[in-house]
Design a protein around this motif. Structure first.
Motif, PDB file in Angstrom:
ATOM      1  N   VAL A  37     -10.591   2.471  -4.370  1.00 57.09           N
ATOM      2  CA  VAL A  37     -10.287   1.141  -4.161  1.00 57.09           C
ATOM      3  C   VAL A  37     -11.406   0.483  -4.475  1.00 57.09           C
ATOM      4  O   VAL A  37     -11.102  -0.574  -5.733  1.00 57.09           O
ATOM      5  CB  VAL A  37      -9.935   0.629  -3.172  1.00 57.09           C
ATOM      6  N   GLY A  42      -7.276  -2.560  -5.098  1.00 62.34           N
ATOM      7  CA  GLY A  42      -7.774  -3.500  -3.543  1.00 62.34           C
ATOM      8  C   GLY A  42      -9.404  -4.155  -3.674  1.00 62.34           C
ATOM      9  O   GLY A  42      -8.916  -4.686  -3.005  1.00 62.34           O
ATOM     10  N   ASP A  51      -8.781   5.352   3.218  1.00 64.00           N
ATOM     11  CA  ASP A  51      -7.640   6.041   3.135  1.00 64.00           C
ATOM     12  C   ASP A  51      -7.870   6.710   1.708  1.00 64.00           C
ATOM     13  O   ASP A  51      -6.152   7.554   1.258  1.00 64.00           O
ATOM     14  CB  ASP A  51      -6.850   5.357   2.727  1.00 64.00           C
ATOM     15  N   LYS A 108       0.976  -0.847  -0.193  1.00 62.07           N
ATOM     16  CA  LYS A 108       0.024  -0.107   0.037  1.00 62.07           C
ATOM     17  C   LYS A 108       0.717   0.989  -0.210  1.00 62.07           C
ATOM     18  O   LYS A 108      -0.003   2.175  -0.302  1.00 62.07           O
ATOM     19  CB  LYS A 108      -0.767   0.026   1.366  1.00 62.07           C
ATOM     20  N   SER A 109       2.450   0.643   0.201  1.00 61.19           N
ATOM     21  CA  SER A 109       2.886   2.163  -0.062  1.00 61.19           C
ATOM     22  C   SER A 109       3.356   2.331  -1.420  1.00 61.19           C
ATOM     23  O   SER A 109       4.023   4.160  -1.673  1.00 61.19           O
ATOM     24  CB  SER A 109       4.510   2.226   0.314  1.00 61.19           C
ATOM     25  N   PHE A 139      -1.967   4.386  -4.527  1.00 61.06           N
ATOM     26  CA  PHE A 139      -2.398   4.220  -3.306  1.00 61.06           C
ATOM     27  C   PHE A 139      -2.400   5.551  -2.613  1.00 61.06           C
ATOM     28  O   PHE A 139      -2.971   5.782  -1.480  1.00 61.06           O
ATOM     29  CB  PHE A 139      -2.144   3.255  -2.091  1.00 61.06           C
TER      30      PHE A 139
END
Ligand code: CTP
Length: 460
Positions: free
Chosen positions: A345, A365, A341, A297-298, A302
Motif C-alpha cells: 500500500v 491507500g 493483504d 478495495k475490490s 488491490f
C-alpha cells in the motif's frame, strides 16, 4: 547607426503584419500573403512555433517551424518573418514593429477586433476550398487501431484518439463478450472480435489496455503478426521480457511503445530537455511521489494475483524522470514497503547513481504530497502535484531574480499526446520514440522485477 538608417527607411512606410501556421503551404496561404502585402509597403509574417501550436490544440501540424518559415520565405512575399510564441504576442509585436495594419483571413472575422486599439484590423477574403487541415487529411495514411481490454483506461483512450489525425479505432477485443459489446456500442466501434487473432486480422496496430500480467503475451502475439503496439504502462514487469519484446519489434520492423502519458506531454518534455541542456547544472537528486486513496478495495489495483499494489500500479511515473535524466545504469536500488493483504500500500524507493541519489514514494491507500523536485548544482526544478500531468513548473535558483515559471496546457485526459506520438512513429517509420526510449522502458521493467524478487527489499 544601423538602427537610425533602418528607421529612416521605414518613415512613411505602411507596415502590415499577419500570422498563421502555414503548414503544408498552399495556394490559400499565398493568396492571403499577397493580399496582405498589397495593403502596405512592408509585410511581416508571424509563424507560430511548434509548442505554441500544441498549446492551442493543433496537434497535427506536419511541417516543423523551420520548414514552415522556409516555405513562407520561399513565397518571396514576406519582408520579415517572426516566430509567434505566446498568447498576447500580437499586441507586443504591433507596438514593437510599429504596425499600421493587422491582416488575417476572413475565417477569423471579429476575433481580432480587440487589436483595433493598436492598429487597423483588416479581414481579408479567404480562398475557398483549401486548408492545411484538408491537405493533412487527404495525405494522411489512416492507422487502424484495435483495442484489447475494455476497462477504465480504454474508455479514456477512445475519446482521446478523436483529437489525433490519422487514427481510427476500428475493432476491439475483451475476454468478456458482454463488456466488449457494451463498449463497442458506447464508443461506436464497428468490429467486436471473438478472439485476439481475429482482432489482429482487422488492424494495423493494437492498444493493449488489459491487466499488467497479460501484456507480455498480447504484445508478443501482436508483434509476431507484424502489428504496431502501444501498451499501457507498466508494459512488463520483467527486464528480459522487455528486452525480448523490443528486439522482436525491431526484427519485425514495427513500433512498440509503452503508453506512459507523462512521457509524452509537452510540459514534461520541455522540462526534460531544459534540464538535459543544463539549466539547473548537473542533476544530483530527484524526488518524485505519487499516491492515490481509493475506497473500493475490490479493484484490480488491490489484487495481488493481478500484480496490484503501488509499485506496479504507480511506479512507472516516478521512475520516468529518474531514468530519463540519470539513465538506465543505476548502481543500486533499495525498496521499503508497507504490505497489507499481500500488496504494497506504500513503497519508498531509493535509487543510487555514481553522482546522484533519487527517491520516490508511492501510495495506494496512503496519501502523500505528490510533487517532483529535481535538484542540480545550479538550481532546482519544482513541479507541484499532480506533476505526472505536468502543466506548470518552476526553475528556482540561489538568486531568486533568476527564478522562472513555465505554464502549459494539459488537454483532456492527456492521452492524445502519446497517441499522436505513436501514430507519428508509425507514419514516419520511426521505430523508436525519444520521449521514452527502449532502454528507459527496459530499466523500468528491471526495477519492477527487483520489487517482484524482493531484492534489497525491506518490509515494514
Ligand atoms: N487562409 C486563407 N485561405 C485558406 C486557408 C488559410 O486565406 N484557404 C489564411 C488564414 O485565414 C490565415 C492564414 O491563411 O490568415 C494562415 O492560416 P493557417 O491557419 O496557417 O491555414 P489553414 O489552412 O486555415 O490551416 P488549418 O487548416 O490548420 O487551420
Amino acid at each position: 547607426m544601423e538602427n537610425r538608417q533602418e528607421s529612416l527607411i521605414f518613415v512613411g512606410m505602411k507596415r502590415v503584419i499577419t500570422y498563421g501556421t502555414y503548414d503544408l503551404l498552399h495556394q490559400g496561404h499565398i493568396n492571403i500573403l499577397r493580399r496582405a502585402k498589397a495593403l502596405g509597403d512592408y509585410l511581416i509574417v508571424g509563424v507560430t512555433n511548434d509548442s505554441f501550436d500544441r498549446e492551442r490544440g493543433k496537434l497535427n501540424v506536419r511541417n516543423n517551424v523551420m520548414e514552415r518559415v522556409e516555405a513562407v520565405k520561399a513565397t518571396g512575399l514576406a519582408d520579415q518573418i517572426i516566430i509567434e510564441d505566446y498568447v498576447g504576442q500580437k499586441i507586443d509585436d504591433i507596438q514593437k514593429y510599429d504596425i499600421d495594419i493587422f491582416a488575417i483571413g476572413s475565417d477569423w472575422v471579429g476575433k481580432f477586433d480587440y487589436l483595433n486599439e493598436y492598429c487597423e484590423v483588416v479581414y481579408l477574403p479567404r480562398t475557398e476550398g483549401i486548408s492545411s487541415t484538408q491537405l493533412r487529411n487527404e495525405s494522411q495514411e489512416v492507422v487502424r487501431v484495435g483495442v484489447v481490454g475494455c476497462g477504465r483506461i480504454a474508455k479514456r483512450f477512445v475519446p482521446e484518439s478523436c483529437f489525433v489525425n490519422g487514427v481510427e479505432v476500428c475493432a476491439l477485443y475483451d475476454s468478456d463478450p458482454q463488456v466488449a459489446a457494451a463498449f463497442a456500442e458506447r464508443y461506436a466501434i464497428p468490429a467486436v472480435c471473438a478472439d485476439f487473432e481475429a482482432l489482429l486480422a482487422e488492424v494495423d496496430a493494437v492498444y493493449v489496455a488489459t491487466p499488467h500480467l497479460s501484456h507480455y503475451d498480447y504484445i508478443r502475439r501482436a508483434l509476431q503478426a507484424r502489428k504496431h503496439v502501444l501498451c499501457e504502462t507498466p508494459m512488463v514487469l520483467d527486464e528480459e521480457q522487455a528486452r525480448e519484446l523490443y528486439a522482436l519489434a525491431e526484427e519485425q520492423a514495427v513500433v512498440l511503445m509503452e503508453a506512459n502519458k507523462t512521457a509524452h506531454c509537452p510540459a514534461f518534455n520541455h522540462l526534460m530537455v531544459m534540464i538535459k541542456s543544463g539549466v539547473i547544472g548537473q542533476v544530483v537528486d530527484i524526488e518524485a511521489s505519487l499516491s492515490k486513496v481509493w475506497g473500493d478495495k475490490s479493484l484490480r489495483e488491490f489484487d495481488p494475483e493481478q500484480a496490484g499494489g503501488s509499485m506496479y500500479e504507480l511506479g512507472s511515473y516516478p521512475l520516468l524522470p529518474i531514468v530519463k535524466l540519470l539513465g538506465p545504469d543505476y548502481c543500486d536500488m533499495r525498496l521499503y514497503s508497507r504490505m497489507e493483504d499481500r500488496i504494497d500500500v506504500y513503497t519508498k524507493g531509493v535509487v543510487c547513481y555514481p553522482n546522484a541519489i533519487c527517491s520516490f514514494k508511492l501510495g495506494l491507500g496512503v496519501k502523500t504530497e505528490g510533487n517532483l523536485v529535481i535538484s542540480g548544482t545550479r538550481g532546482y526544478a519544482y513541479v507541484p502535484a499532480p506533476w505526472w500531468k505536468t502543466d506548470y513548473f518552476e526553475l528556482r535558483y540561489e538568486n531568486q531574480n533568476e527564478n522562472k515559471k513555465f505554464f502549459y496546457k494539459w488537454d483532456g485526459e492527456g492521452l492524445r499526446y502519446e497517441i499522436q506520438e505513436f501514430i507519428s512513429c508509425i507514419v514516419n517509420h520511426r521505430l523508436n520514440s525519444t520521449r521514452l526510449r527502449r532502454r528507459e522502458s527496459i530499466a523500468m521493467a528491471k526495477m519492477m522485477q527487483q520489487f517482484t524478487e524482493r531484492k534489497n527489499f525491506i518490509q515494514l
